[in-house]
Motif scaffolding. Structure first.
Motif, short mmCIF file in Angstrom:
data_model
loop_
_atom_site.label_atom_id
_atom_site.label_comp_id
_atom_site.label_asym_id
_atom_site.label_seq_id
_atom_site.Cartn_x
_atom_site.Cartn_y
_atom_site.Cartn_z
N TYR A 120 42.58 54.95 38.52
CA TYR A 120 43.69 55.65 39.17
C TYR A 120 44.39 56.66 38.25
CZ TYR A 120 43.34 51.84 42.59
OH TYR A 120 42.90 50.95 43.53
N SER A 143 44.11 46.42 44.54
CA SER A 143 43.88 47.50 45.50
C SER A 143 44.91 47.49 46.62
CB SER A 143 42.46 47.41 46.08
OG SER A 143 42.24 46.17 46.71
N ARG A 147 47.67 50.43 47.17
CA ARG A 147 47.57 51.11 48.47
C ARG A 147 48.91 51.09 49.20
NH1 ARG A 147 44.33 47.83 50.88
NH2 ARG A 147 42.55 48.51 49.65
N GLU A 152 46.18 56.23 45.26
CA GLU A 152 44.75 56.30 45.50
C GLU A 152 44.01 56.60 44.18
OE1 GLU A 152 43.26 55.55 48.24
OE2 GLU A 152 45.10 55.35 49.45
N ARG A 157 36.13 54.56 43.44
CA ARG A 157 36.29 53.20 42.91
C ARG A 157 35.55 52.21 43.81
NH1 ARG A 157 40.03 49.17 44.20
NH2 ARG A 157 40.29 47.58 42.56
N GLU A 159 34.71 48.11 44.18
CA GLU A 159 34.98 46.75 43.74
C GLU A 159 33.70 45.92 43.75
OE1 GLU A 159 38.02 45.07 46.18
OE2 GLU A 159 39.60 46.41 45.44
#
Length: 311
Positions: A120, A143, A147, A152, A157, A159
């Motif tokens: 980020y 996340s 968010r 963002e 990205r 996971e």
């Protein structure tokens, strides 16, 4: 060896090893507010504030350091030293990733990513994909929290919600990882939570997945003498009780103090990498972040920051 860890233990962001990620984020939040900050992590405070550990959120209090100073000046110096260590470590590995990006590497893997916000906050080139591997609940918390605050990622990205003790290479491939491409790996704040055999296996798998030109950066696991470790534990327990932090996590109980652990640089050099290392205390001195302590720092207790390139 650790007394709290088991071969099948799990955690979320507020418990066990997960809570240590909050500790690191709290240190980053504190560093970010300094005028002479080595790193800027605008998301660390957000992630700490909502974690619910009941411990590390306290570090967001601007008066916390002053309270420790009043209770125990020597402990305050040790506390400042620990914060500086975290800042220097983050600064070092941020620079590592910038150099990897400048070299054209666009595939990034962060092992045991915790609350790492590099996807980020770093200025990633277009086309960069950051794979974050960690426990499902840890990744979900990060996340979802960011968010909710409209944050963002800069890079793409992805996971990879899997425990590193399981088949994480398969999960990484399922997430889109391409082993034919050079990769920049990071193992930061990880090895001390692995026994020696698991450390070796981790690097074996990373090596298998690394195309020529790949890079890796590692924070090694320091080994503190038993008497120093116990003295430190007692000192911090004293002021933790005074500050109503009796639930403070004893990090040493989560660490595998394994005497058979391989030297990381030597292992990498013997397995197709070219490695070099910088001792943490030397890097702290270079950046003018070495605090004068009551006792001389035990070099063996501090990590070496190792970087290597796949041949």
């Amino acid at each position: 060896m650790s007394s709290l860890r088991t071969d099948d233990d799990t955690w979320d962001i507020a418990t066990s090893v997960g809570s240590t990620a909050v500790m690191v984020a709290a240190a980053s939040a504190g560093e970010t507010e300094r005028d002479d900050a080595l790193i800027r992590d605008p998301y660390a405070k957000i992630l700490v504030a909502g974690a619910g550990t009941g411990v590390w959120e306290t570090l967001l209090d601007s008066e916390f350091a002053a309270k420790i100073e009043n209770l125990d000046p020597e402990a305050a110096a040790i506390f400042a030293h620990m914060g500086n260590y975290q800042a220097v470590r983050t600064h070092f590995f941020d620079a590592y990733y910038r150099e990897a990006a400048d070299a054209g590497i666009r595939q990034i893997v962060i092992l045991a990513s915790g609350l790492d916000s590099r996807a980020y906050r770093l200025d990633w080139p277009a086309g960069t994909t950051v794979y974050e591997i960690d426990q499902p609940k840890v990744l979900e918390y990060k996340s979802a929290t960011l968010r909710e605050h409209g944050v963002e990622p800069v890079a793409q990205r992805r996971e990879v919600p899997v425990d590193l003790r399981f088949d994480w290479p398969a999960a990484l491939h399922d997430a889109g990882f391409d082993a034919s491409l050079p990769t920049a790996w990071l193992a930061e704040g990880l090895l001390m939570y692995l026994p020696a055999e698991a450390q070796d296996r981790l690097f074996e798998l990373v090596t298998e997945l690394s195309a020529p030109g790949s890079r890796i950066a590692v924070e090694t696991a320091g080994v503190a003498a038993t008497d120093r470790r116990e003295a430190m534990r007692e000192r911090f327990k004293k002021f933790a009780d005074q500050l109503n932090l009796s639930s403070a996590l004893d990090i040493q109980e989560l660490v595998y103090d394994d005497p058979d652990r391989a030297d990381v640089a030597e292992w990498l050099d013997a397995h197709g990498w070219r490695a070099q290392g910088v001792h943490a205390l030397d890097e702290m001195r270079r950046l003018d972040r070495l605090v004068e302590l009551p006792d001389d720092p035990d070099r063996a207790a501090f990590s070496t920051f190792v970087t290597a390139q796949r041949l």
